[in-house]
Design a protein around this motif. Sequence first.
Motif, mmCIF file in Angstrom:
data_model
loop_
_atom_site.group_PDB
_atom_site.id
_atom_site.type_symbol
_atom_site.label_atom_id
_atom_site.label_comp_id
_atom_site.label_asym_id
_atom_site.label_seq_id
_atom_site.Cartn_x
_atom_site.Cartn_y
_atom_site.Cartn_z
ATOM 1 N N SER A 1 -6.980 -2.364 -11.779
ATOM 2 C CA SER A 1 -7.652 -1.075 -11.891
ATOM 3 C C SER A 1 -6.591 -0.013 -12.160
ATOM 4 O O SER A 1 -5.640 0.124 -11.394
ATOM 5 C CB SER A 1 -8.381 -0.759 -10.580
ATOM 6 O OG SER A 1 -8.853 0.577 -10.597
ATOM 7 N N THR B 1 0.855 -1.186 0.000
ATOM 8 C CA THR B 1 0.000 0.000 0.000
ATOM 9 C C THR B 1 0.891 1.236 0.000
ATOM 10 O O THR B 1 2.117 1.127 -0.027
ATOM 11 C CB THR B 1 -0.914 0.013 1.238
ATOM 12 O OG1 THR B 1 -0.091 0.038 2.404
ATOM 13 C CG2 THR B 1 -1.822 -1.212 1.265
ATOM 14 N N SER C 1 -4.066 -2.247 -8.215
ATOM 15 C CA SER C 1 -4.781 -0.975 -8.366
ATOM 16 C C SER C 1 -3.723 0.112 -8.405
ATOM 17 O O SER C 1 -2.911 0.221 -7.484
ATOM 18 C CB SER C 1 -5.721 -0.726 -7.190
ATOM 19 O OG SER C 1 -6.743 -1.686 -7.164
ATOM 20 N N PHE C 2 -3.748 0.907 -9.481
ATOM 21 C CA PHE C 2 -2.734 1.955 -9.631
ATOM 22 C C PHE C 2 -3.369 3.226 -10.159
ATOM 23 O O PHE C 2 -4.184 3.194 -11.080
ATOM 24 C CB PHE C 2 -1.614 1.507 -10.582
ATOM 25 C CG PHE C 2 -0.492 2.507 -10.651
ATOM 26 C CD1 PHE C 2 0.438 2.588 -9.627
ATOM 27 C CD2 PHE C 2 -0.397 3.387 -11.712
ATOM 28 C CE1 PHE C 2 1.450 3.531 -9.669
ATOM 29 C CE2 PHE C 2 0.610 4.335 -11.761
ATOM 30 C CZ PHE C 2 1.543 4.408 -10.738
ATOM 31 N N ARG C 3 -2.971 4.344 -9.559
ATOM 32 C CA ARG C 3 -3.439 5.665 -9.991
ATOM 33 C C ARG C 3 -2.228 6.516 -10.318
ATOM 34 O O ARG C 3 -1.229 6.491 -9.602
ATOM 35 C CB ARG C 3 -4.269 6.324 -8.888
ATOM 36 C CG ARG C 3 -4.886 7.636 -9.319
ATOM 37 C CD ARG C 3 -5.850 8.144 -8.283
ATOM 38 N NE ARG C 3 -6.430 9.413 -8.717
ATOM 39 C CZ ARG C 3 -7.226 10.150 -7.984
ATOM 40 N NH1 ARG C 3 -7.565 9.737 -6.756
ATOM 41 N NH2 ARG C 3 -7.711 11.277 -8.442
ATOM 42 N N THR D 1 -2.723 3.887 -4.963
ATOM 43 C CA THR D 1 -3.797 4.709 -5.525
ATOM 44 C C THR D 1 -3.728 6.190 -5.154
ATOM 45 O O THR D 1 -4.749 6.873 -5.211
ATOM 46 C CB THR D 1 -5.157 4.122 -5.116
ATOM 47 O OG1 THR D 1 -5.200 3.986 -3.696
ATOM 48 C CG2 THR D 1 -5.384 2.753 -5.758
ATOM 49 N N GLN E 1 -6.151 4.143 -13.062
ATOM 50 C CA GLN E 1 -6.793 5.449 -13.143
ATOM 51 C C GLN E 1 -5.711 6.467 -13.447
ATOM 52 O O GLN E 1 -4.666 6.484 -12.791
ATOM 53 C CB GLN E 1 -7.482 5.789 -11.823
ATOM 54 C CG GLN E 1 -8.222 7.108 -11.847
ATOM 55 C CD GLN E 1 -8.937 7.391 -10.537
ATOM 56 O OE1 GLN E 1 -8.875 6.632 -9.589
ATOM 57 N NE2 GLN E 1 -9.613 8.522 -10.486
ATOM 58 N N ASN F 1 1.048 9.938 -7.632
ATOM 59 C CA ASN F 1 2.012 9.048 -8.288
ATOM 60 C C ASN F 1 2.313 9.590 -9.675
ATOM 61 O O ASN F 1 1.406 10.062 -10.374
ATOM 62 C CB ASN F 1 1.440 7.627 -8.436
ATOM 63 C CG ASN F 1 1.368 6.896 -7.117
ATOM 64 O OD1 ASN F 1 2.194 7.072 -6.240
ATOM 65 N ND2 ASN F 1 0.353 6.043 -6.983
ATOM 66 N N THR G 1 -1.902 -1.983 -3.952
ATOM 67 C CA THR G 1 -2.895 -0.913 -3.917
ATOM 68 C C THR G 1 -2.131 0.401 -3.830
ATOM 69 O O THR G 1 -1.774 0.871 -2.757
ATOM 70 C CB THR G 1 -3.851 -1.086 -2.715
ATOM 71 O OG1 THR G 1 -4.411 -2.395 -2.773
ATOM 72 C CG2 THR G 1 -4.968 -0.048 -2.750
#
Length: 181
Positions: free
Chosen positions: A161, A97, A136-138, A118, A163, A122, A116
């Motif tokens: 995921s 995380t 999950s990556f933003r 997110t 974004q 980033n 995770t």
Amino acid sequence: VSADIAPAGATDLHLTTGSTVTATAGGVAVTGLAIEAGGTVNFTAASTNVATVAVSSPGNTVTFTEADGFAIGTVDGVPGINVGASTLTLNAGGAVTQTAAITAAGLELLGTGPYTLTLATNDVDTLAANTGDAVSFRDADDLTVGAVTTVGLTTSNDNVSLQTGGPLAINQPVALGPGAL
């Protein structure tokens, strides 16, 4: 690091050098690990076990392997992981995380996961992964699914995921089994 380090009574360990950091034969067991390096960081000892990691090595390749899960955060004033225009490889035996950002031209995610990552701050240009769980990556701006040693995105039948704050380009294969993108 040539042998395991577990400093008695120490919560955090801060490694600072103008050169490289190599920990392939010995790992570190502390709550927080901060690394500031003027060269490549190759921290791949399987015995490394930390709760939070932070690395500043702009322009240098960083590889970090950890026995189970960890958080990317701020340790002893070092925020997140910053490799600038270079590549970052994370290999974890558990959940990863974050509470601080990742900055890298290329990000490779390996190991068990899940990942995770997110935070809206980033800033990664190319993402690749081969994990045993979900990702999950933003990203703050544009992002490309590409090659960073590993090619494309692969999970063990888990969801991914992504974004972005800009265009998303999928330039390499995505293999998720029954997982969804």
